[in-house]
Motif scaffolding. Structure first.
Motif, PDB file in Angstrom:
ATOM      1  N   HIS A  59      -3.898   1.237   8.185  1.00 43.73           N
ATOM      2  CA  HIS A  59      -4.687   1.559   6.993  1.00 43.73           C
ATOM      3  C   HIS A  59      -5.724   1.316   6.954  1.00 43.73           C
ATOM      4  O   HIS A  59      -6.988   0.036   7.516  1.00 43.73           O
TER       5      HIS A  59
ATOM      6  N   CYS B 167       0.547  -1.291  -0.327  1.00 46.53           N
ATOM      7  CA  CYS B 167       0.108   0.411  -0.470  1.00 46.53           C
ATOM      8  C   CYS B 167       0.989   0.984   0.167  1.00 46.53           C
ATOM      9  O   CYS B 167       1.733   1.725   0.858  1.00 46.53           O
TER      10      CYS B 167
ATOM     11  N   HIS C  89      -6.161   2.974   0.052  1.00 50.17           N
ATOM     12  CA  HIS C  89      -6.556   3.533   1.651  1.00 50.17           C
ATOM     13  C   HIS C  89      -6.787   5.148   1.942  1.00 50.17           C
ATOM     14  O   HIS C  89      -6.514   5.767   1.076  1.00 50.17           O
TER      15      HIS C  89
ATOM     16  N   CYS D 242       0.391   3.473   2.990  1.00 49.91           N
ATOM     17  CA  CYS D 242       1.512   2.872   4.220  1.00 49.91           C
ATOM     18  C   CYS D 242       2.033   2.977   4.319  1.00 49.91           C
ATOM     19  O   CYS D 242       3.090   3.483   5.054  1.00 49.91           O
TER      20      CYS D 242
HETATM   21 ZN    ZN Z   1      -2.907   1.871   3.570  1.00 49.09          ZN
END
Ligand code: ZN
Ligand code: 5GP
Length: 113
Positions: free
Chosen positions: A46, A4, A97, A7
């Motif tokens: 997340h 991600c 996200h 993230c």
């Molecule tokens: Zn994420």
């Protein structure tokens, strides 16, 4: 969440121009700005999209709004800004996200596209 991008930005694995950070939130400049000020506010945790949050996330979601106010003040756009989240592909979400776009520094049109 592995793979991600947001993230990774929150974890400082990928560079971004940070403008704000707390233990729960981060905010940084959008790579492809759509207005003179275009900042993304994300949760460090997340959450894929607003539709996937739970009731226990409600205080965190409130903190995003207050962060937006503080960032807008600091960026000098308090007189006119837009705070928006694109929830799902149909709404234009491209990064899975949770993030809020804080846009300002130009006249905003309504309705949005
Ligand atoms: Zn994420
Ligand atoms: P969405 O289309 O999901 O609502 O918004 C995603 C936003 O993330 C877009 O405005 C896009 O320009 C921005 N973005 C995508 N990848 C990166 C990145 O690696 N760094 C930064 N700073 N912004 C990104």
């Amino acid at each position: 969440m592995p793979d991600c991008i947001f993230c990774k930005i929150a974890g400082r694995e990928i560079n971004a121009k940070f403008v704000y950070e707390t233990d729960e939130l981060a905010a940084f400049q959008d790579l492809n700005p759509q207005a003179p000020t275009h900042i993304l506010i994300i949760t460090k945790k997340h959450i894929t999209r607003l539709s996937d949050c739970s009731q226990e996330d409600a205080p965190l979601l409130g903190k995003i709004q207050y962060a937006a106010k503080e960032i807008a003040d600091k960026a000098g756009i308090a007189e006119g800004f837009r705070l928006v989240t694109n929830n799902g592909r149909k709404a234009g979400q491209s990064v899975d996200h949770l993030h809020y776009h804080l846009l300002g520094g130009r006249k905003m049109n309504w309705p949005p596209g």
